[in-house]
Design a protein around this motif. Structure first.
Motif, short mmCIF file in Angstrom:
data_model
loop_
_atom_site.label_atom_id
_atom_site.label_comp_id
_atom_site.label_asym_id
_atom_site.label_seq_id
_atom_site.Cartn_x
_atom_site.Cartn_y
_atom_site.Cartn_z
N HIS A 37 0.81 -1.22 0.00
CA HIS A 37 0.00 0.00 0.00
C HIS A 37 0.85 1.28 0.00
CE1 HIS A 37 -3.68 -2.21 0.48
NE2 HIS A 37 -3.14 -2.91 1.47
N ASN A 38 2.07 1.18 0.52
CA ASN A 38 2.92 2.37 0.61
C ASN A 38 4.38 1.94 0.43
OD1 ASN A 38 4.09 4.81 1.09
ND2 ASN A 38 3.41 4.99 3.21
N ALA A 39 4.92 2.18 -0.74
CA ALA A 39 6.28 1.74 -1.05
C ALA A 39 7.36 2.56 -0.34
CB ALA A 39 6.51 1.80 -2.56
N ALA A 40 6.96 3.63 0.32
CA ALA A 40 7.94 4.47 1.01
C ALA A 40 8.47 3.83 2.28
CB ALA A 40 7.33 5.83 1.33
N VAL A 41 7.84 2.77 2.74
CA VAL A 41 8.30 2.10 3.97
C VAL A 41 9.01 0.78 3.62
CG1 VAL A 41 6.67 3.14 5.57
CG2 VAL A 41 6.00 1.13 4.28
N TRP A 42 9.87 0.82 2.62
CA TRP A 42 10.61 -0.35 2.17
C TRP A 42 11.56 -0.88 3.24
CZ3 TRP A 42 15.76 0.45 2.53
CH2 TRP A 42 16.19 1.78 2.52
N TYR A 43 11.92 -0.07 4.20
CA TYR A 43 12.90 -0.41 5.22
C TYR A 43 12.28 -1.13 6.43
CZ TYR A 43 10.76 3.80 7.04
OH TYR A 43 9.86 4.72 7.46
N LEU A 44 10.97 -1.30 6.45
CA LEU A 44 10.29 -1.86 7.61
C LEU A 44 10.73 -3.29 7.90
CD1 LEU A 44 8.14 -1.33 9.77
CD2 LEU A 44 6.44 -2.22 8.18
N GLY A 46 13.52 -4.91 7.03
CA GLY A 46 14.90 -4.94 7.50
C GLY A 46 15.06 -4.42 8.92
N SER A 47 14.30 -3.37 9.25
CA SER A 47 14.37 -2.80 10.59
C SER A 47 13.88 -3.78 11.64
CB SER A 47 13.54 -1.52 10.67
OG SER A 47 14.00 -0.58 9.75
N VAL A 48 12.79 -4.44 11.34
CA VAL A 48 12.26 -5.43 12.28
C VAL A 48 13.24 -6.61 12.39
CG1 VAL A 48 10.39 -7.06 12.69
CG2 VAL A 48 9.87 -4.76 11.93
N GLY A 49 13.86 -7.00 11.29
CA GLY A 49 14.85 -8.08 11.33
C GLY A 49 16.04 -7.73 12.21
N VAL A 50 16.50 -6.50 12.12
CA VAL A 50 17.63 -6.06 12.96
C VAL A 50 17.22 -6.05 14.42
CG1 VAL A 50 19.09 -4.07 13.52
CG2 VAL A 50 18.80 -4.78 11.15
N LEU A 51 16.02 -5.57 14.72
CA LEU A 51 15.54 -5.57 16.11
C LEU A 51 15.42 -6.99 16.66
CD1 LEU A 51 12.83 -2.76 16.05
CD2 LEU A 51 15.07 -2.72 17.14
N ILE A 52 14.93 -7.90 15.85
CA ILE A 52 14.81 -9.29 16.30
C ILE A 52 16.20 -9.89 16.51
CG2 ILE A 52 14.12 -11.60 15.53
CD1 ILE A 52 11.62 -10.30 14.34
N GLY A 53 17.12 -9.59 15.63
CA GLY A 53 18.50 -10.06 15.80
C GLY A 53 19.14 -9.54 17.07
N LEU A 54 18.93 -8.27 17.37
CA LEU A 54 19.47 -7.70 18.60
C LEU A 54 18.82 -8.32 19.83
CD1 LEU A 54 19.74 -3.93 17.62
CD2 LEU A 54 21.61 -5.56 17.98
N THR A 55 17.53 -8.63 19.74
CA THR A 55 16.83 -9.28 20.85
C THR A 55 17.39 -10.66 21.11
OG1 THR A 55 14.81 -8.06 20.31
CG2 THR A 55 14.57 -10.01 21.69
N ILE A 56 17.60 -11.44 20.05
CA ILE A 56 18.17 -12.78 20.22
C ILE A 56 19.60 -12.69 20.75
CG2 ILE A 56 18.94 -14.82 18.95
CD1 ILE A 56 16.51 -14.49 17.17
N PHE A 57 20.37 -11.71 20.27
CA PHE A 57 21.73 -11.52 20.76
C PHE A 57 21.74 -11.20 22.26
CE2 PHE A 57 25.38 -8.73 21.61
CZ PHE A 57 26.41 -9.61 21.30
N ALA A 58 20.85 -10.29 22.68
CA ALA A 58 20.77 -9.91 24.10
C ALA A 58 20.36 -11.11 24.96
CB ALA A 58 19.78 -8.76 24.28
N TYR A 59 19.45 -11.93 24.45
CA TYR A 59 19.03 -13.11 25.21
C TYR A 59 20.18 -14.11 25.31
CZ TYR A 59 16.08 -16.87 26.92
OH TYR A 59 15.53 -17.87 27.68
N GLY A 60 20.96 -14.24 24.25
CA GLY A 60 22.11 -15.13 24.29
C GLY A 60 23.16 -14.66 25.28
#
Length: 81
Positions: A37-44, A46-60
């Motif tokens: 619906h909105n191509a201007a948020v193409w980064y969404l 990747g951003s969520v992926g980075v946040l999930i990666g940081l969460t898993i790293f912090a838990y580790g």
């Protein structure tokens, strides 16, 4: 919940990893629909992926810090030769 009842660190960790996997799948679906619906948020996605990666790293890191006292307790046991 079952991991806490059985006091199993491995079961608790597996439950957390499954929860993160479910959140990641839902975020991929959500970001694909938003991008449609909105191509201007193409980064969404990747951003969520980075946040999930940081969460898993912090838990580790938390798991490693929690295991240090257990390893120190077993240091004085007999060594197998």
């Amino acid at each position: 919940m079952l991991g806490k009842v059985l006091t199993s660190r491995a079961l608790i960790t597996d439950g957390f990893n499954s929860l993160v996997g479910g959140v990641m799948g839902f975020s991929i679906l959500l970001s694909a629909e938003v991008f449609k619906h909105n191509a201007a948020v193409w980064y969404l996605d990747g951003s969520v992926g980075v946040l999930i990666g940081l969460t898993i790293f912090a838990y580790g890191v938390k798991l490693l810090i929690d295991m240090v006292p257990r390893v120190r307790q077993t240091r004085h046991y007999e060594m197998f030769e």
